[in-house]
Design an enzyme around this catalytic site. Structure first.
Site, PDB file in Angstrom:
ATOM      1  N   CYS A   1       0.828  -1.195   0.000  1.00  8.28           N
ATOM      2  CA  CYS A   1       0.000   0.000   0.000  1.00  8.28           C
ATOM      3  C   CYS A   1       0.867   1.251   0.000  1.00  8.28           C
ATOM      4  CB  CYS A   1      -0.896   0.012   1.239  1.00  8.28           C
ATOM      5  SG  CYS A   1      -1.829  -1.511   1.491  1.00  8.28           S
TER       6      CYS A   1
ATOM      7  N   ARG B   1      -4.827   1.451  -0.495  1.00 12.62           N
ATOM      8  CA  ARG B   1      -4.655   0.013  -0.353  1.00 12.62           C
ATOM      9  C   ARG B   1      -4.515  -0.718  -1.676  1.00 12.62           C
ATOM     10  NH1 ARG B   1      -8.714  -4.737   1.737  1.00 12.62           N
ATOM     11  NH2 ARG B   1      -7.069  -6.228   2.302  1.00 12.62           N
ATOM     12  N   LEU B   2      -3.517  -1.604  -1.720  1.00  8.96           N
ATOM     13  CA  LEU B   2      -3.433  -2.650  -2.732  1.00  8.96           C
ATOM     14  C   LEU B   2      -3.821  -3.940  -2.029  1.00  8.96           C
ATOM     15  CD1 LEU B   2      -2.601  -3.729  -5.533  1.00  8.96           C
ATOM     16  CD2 LEU B   2      -0.267  -3.949  -4.651  1.00  8.96           C
TER      17      LEU B   2
ATOM     18  N   VAL C   1      -4.147  -7.546  -0.986  1.00  9.02           N
ATOM     19  CA  VAL C   1      -3.367  -8.770  -1.182  1.00  9.02           C
ATOM     20  C   VAL C   1      -3.806  -9.864  -0.205  1.00  9.02           C
ATOM     21  CG1 VAL C   1      -1.042  -9.774  -1.068  1.00  9.02           C
ATOM     22  CG2 VAL C   1      -1.370  -7.529  -2.117  1.00  9.02           C
TER      23      VAL C   1
ATOM     24  N   GLY D   1       2.942  -3.145   3.516  1.00  8.86           N
ATOM     25  CA  GLY D   1       3.846  -4.277   3.506  1.00  8.86           C
ATOM     26  C   GLY D   1       3.139  -5.594   3.707  1.00  8.86           C
ATOM     27  N   GLU D   2       3.924  -6.603   4.062  1.00 13.16           N
ATOM     28  CA  GLU D   2       3.399  -7.929   4.333  1.00 13.16           C
ATOM     29  C   GLU D   2       4.132  -8.509   5.542  1.00 13.16           C
ATOM     30  OE1 GLU D   2       0.858  -9.087   2.829  1.00 13.16           O
ATOM     31  OE2 GLU D   2       0.782  -7.779   1.060  1.00 13.16           O
TER      32      GLU D   2
ATOM     33  N   ASP E   1      -3.280  -9.305   7.998  1.00 14.50           N
ATOM     34  CA  ASP E   1      -2.062  -9.148   8.786  1.00 14.50           C
ATOM     35  C   ASP E   1      -1.999  -7.771   9.434  1.00 14.50           C
ATOM     36  OD1 ASP E   1      -1.722  -7.926   6.313  1.00 14.50           O
ATOM     37  OD2 ASP E   1       0.353  -8.565   6.050  1.00 14.50           O
TER      38      ASP E   1
ATOM     39  N   SER F   1      11.218 -11.594  -6.292  1.00  8.63           N
ATOM     40  CA  SER F   1      12.385 -11.090  -7.012  1.00  8.63           C
ATOM     41  C   SER F   1      13.657 -11.415  -6.241  1.00  8.63           C
ATOM     42  CB  SER F   1      12.254  -9.574  -7.215  1.00  8.63           C
ATOM     43  OG  SER F   1      13.314  -9.069  -7.993  1.00  8.63           O
ATOM     44  N   GLY F   2      14.782 -11.446  -6.945  1.00  8.10           N
ATOM     45  CA  GLY F   2      16.033 -11.940  -6.372  1.00  8.10           C
ATOM     46  C   GLY F   2      16.945 -10.921  -5.744  1.00  8.10           C
TER      47      GLY F   2
END
Length: 616
Positions: free
Chosen positions: A2, A50-51, A53, A79-80, A103, A380-381
């Site tokens: 977000c 907000r996105l 997820v 975040g997550e 969360d 992603s790495g």
């Protein structure tokens, strides 16, 4: 994922200033297109975009907690949290009740249970603000590795904050000024913790908590990279790294929306894609979806250089075929990279000149835009090279033992140049070399010490720390801005703090036990990969070699500086600019040959479009 924003002021009734808070929050709309909210108290306004997820229906923010009819605290969170289910169960055992499955609510209840100590219990990437109604204080918190950004601007009686500078800049009382220190942050390839480019603005440092009370502002470090003795043998170390990665990837695949991987065909992204493919297949959610970026015609015209030995596409295809991925290639051309809407979007997303990495900014933006059409979350790495020792400067003795940041030594520094068009007067004022030396020794003073280490082990610990805290941040910023400008959440499994803590303390001779870069990581995941990918030499994110792209830069710079005045308030040397514009592009365009053009263009755009004034 977000965008957050807010305003605290102990001298005003902010319930009369909600329009300003809404304007600040609205600047985060690209980070969070699915929902918006504003929470208000007399001295605090919290905004959220907000996105969705996790818990798509129930995760509305800002979120507050009440008891006996009175509000205890409110949070706006970006975040997550990957261990939120375990934390939820623990909190429930203490009697905490939950209204949602998000969360975010776990974060809020964790704060109410443990106070500021809740930070150490969170596993994830996050930037958040909690307003404690009971104590009338604000808590700003950022994740350990700085994956998610969080800016703030102190005022005489409070502060403003936001996920990006634009949220703070939307407040009418914030000036748009830049001083020498801010310009040094733009022009040197070193990210100074806490320091922002614009005057008066700061970043919450990774692993830190900022608390604002009526009595003032304080900062607290809740986590840092520490030196510990490593007692595992090589086989145990390899097994431990593999086990950690399996757990991390499993956790980071949790989402109520489509998840994919960003796949270059290199060791890092291939390992994540293979691990994700295994986990998704085991749970019946496969196949894994992967995306790569390439340039039209590049496979036929590619010419190897000092860091890129081959195009990515064949390696990405090989890995995708090996694990049965549903793979897509996003192919770009130079017209797209220089398109005005794209370059304008890149600058708006970054809020400062994207001085280094050149065409990688628009190409990453376009990749994320294409990925977002089919997925909301991507793995992603980032972080693997810094942690496991993937860059060439880890194995170059001259770079390792130089009295500066190893990526700014001969052989690598040209990739982070681009100052040749600056005016000599400005260069003298900036004194980049002295600035760099001061920042280098500041960073060295932070490196944790393990008694009894020999000289090489000590130095490789320093090099790793410098990469994790001063280089990696530039990549995280780039990935965050370009992905979130397209409402794409990018997760970075290699930066789980448990993996960082473990691998940071693995002796260098074990991390490079077979004489190759990232030996430890290759040993941990090699059985998952085809041989051609497993043995591939480290290759950076792709860059176009099309001379038409470089010529377009020259044409644009010529148009922007055609008025006859000294360009960008005298920051650029007009004669050198003219010479650069007139110089024709070669048959192959290299990133380090066009760095000064990129720098001059972004600098000009930024000063013009953001109406920035010099503050020195």
């Amino acid at each position: 994922m977000c965008g957050i924003a807010g305003w605290v002021d102990f001298s005003r009734d902010l319930t009369r200033h909600t329009a300003t808070a809404r304007a600040m929050t609205a600047t985060m709309s690209r980070r969070g297109p699915d929902d918006e909210g504003l929470w208000q108290d007399r001295h605090a306004l919290l905004g959220h975009r907000r996105l969705s997820v996790i818990d798509l229906a129930g995760g509305h923010q800002p979120m507050s907690a009440e008891e006996d009819g009175r509000t205890l605290a409110a949070v706006t969170f970006c975040g997550e949290i990957y261990n939120y289910r375990e934390l939820r169960a623990e909190l429930a055992s203490y009697g905490h009740r939950f209204r949602t499955s998000s969360d975010t609510e776990v974060v809020l209840q964790a704060y109410l249970r443990w106070g500021a100590g809740f930070a150490q219990r969170l596993n994830g990437m996050f930037a958040l603000a909690v307003w404690d109604v009971r104590t009338q204080e604000l808590v700003l918190l950022r994740d350990r590795m700085g994956v998610k950004p969080l800016y703030y601007h102190p005022t005489r009686s409070g502060l403003l904050f936001g996920s990006e500078p634009k949220a703070v800049l939307a407040h009418p009382e914030v000036p748009r000024r830049v001083g020498l220190d801010g310009l040094r942050e733009v022009f040197d390839m070193v990210k100074t913790p806490e320091r922002a480019v614009l005057s008066g603005m700061y970043e919450v440092r990774p692993g830190h908590l900022v608390r604002l009370r009526r009595s003032g502002l304080t900062k607290h470090r809740y986590w840092s990279i520490e030196a510990r003795e490593h007692t595992d043998d090589l086989d145990t170390t390899v097994t431990t790294v593999r086990g950690l990665l399996e757990d991390i990837v499993g956790r980071q695949l949790q989402a109520d929306v489509p998840v994919c991987t960003l796949l270059s065909g290199g060791l890092d992204s291939s390992a994540l894609t293979a691990l994700a493919a295994d986990r998704l297949a085991a749970s019946g959610r496969g196949p894994v979806r992967s995306f790569s970026v390439a340039f039209s015609g590049a496979e036929d015209t590619f010419q190897a250089d000092a860091v890129r030995g081959a195009p990515d596409a064949p390696f990405a295809r090989a890995l995708a075929a090996h694990v049965g991925a549903e793979h897509s290639e996003v192919r770009l051309n130079s017209d797209e990279l220089v398109a005005e809407p794209v370059r304008a979007a890149v600058l708006r997303a970054n809020d400062q000149p994207p001085a280094f990495w050149g065409d990688m900014w628009p190409s990453l933006y376009l990749l994320c835009r294409a990925v977002r059409e089919r997925s909301t979350v991507a793995l992603s790495g980032e972080g693997a090279d810094e942690l496991f020792g993937g860059y060439r400067w880890f194995s170059n003795p001259a770079a390792v033992h130089a009295d500066t940041f190893p990526w700014l030594t001969p052989g690598s520094a040209r990739y982070f140049g681009g100052l040749s068009l600056l005016a000599d007067e400005l260069k003298e004022k900036l004194d980049i070399q002295q600035h760099r030396l001061a920042r280098y020794h500041e960073a060295l003073a932070e490196v944790p010490v393990l008694p009894g280490e020999d000289r090489l082990e000590r130095r490789m610990r320093e090099v790793t720390y410098l990469n994790l805290t001063r280089f990696l941040q530039t990549l995280l910023d780039r990935k965050d801005r370009m992905s979130m400008a397209n409402a794409l959440e990018v997760r970075v499994p290699f930066l789980d703090h448990r993996l960082v803590e473990y691998v940071f303390n693995v002796p260098w001779e074990m991390r490079a036990f077979d004489g190759r870069e990232k030996s430890l990581l290759r040993a941990a995941v090699g059985d998952l990969l085809p041989e051609v990918v497993r043995d591939r030499v480290k290759t950076p994110y792709p860059a176009t070699q099309d001379p038409a792209y470089e010529q377009a830069l020259r044409d644009e710079l010529g148009e922007l500086t055609a008025g006859g005045e000294r360009p960008v308030a005298g920051l650029l040397d007009p004669d050198r600019v003219k010479q650069a514009v007139r110089r024709p592009a070669g048959h192959v365009s290299r990133p380090y040959d066009r760095g000064s053009l990129e720098m001059a263009l972004w600098l000009t755009r930024w000063f013009t479009e953001y109406d920035v004034t010099l503050d020195y």
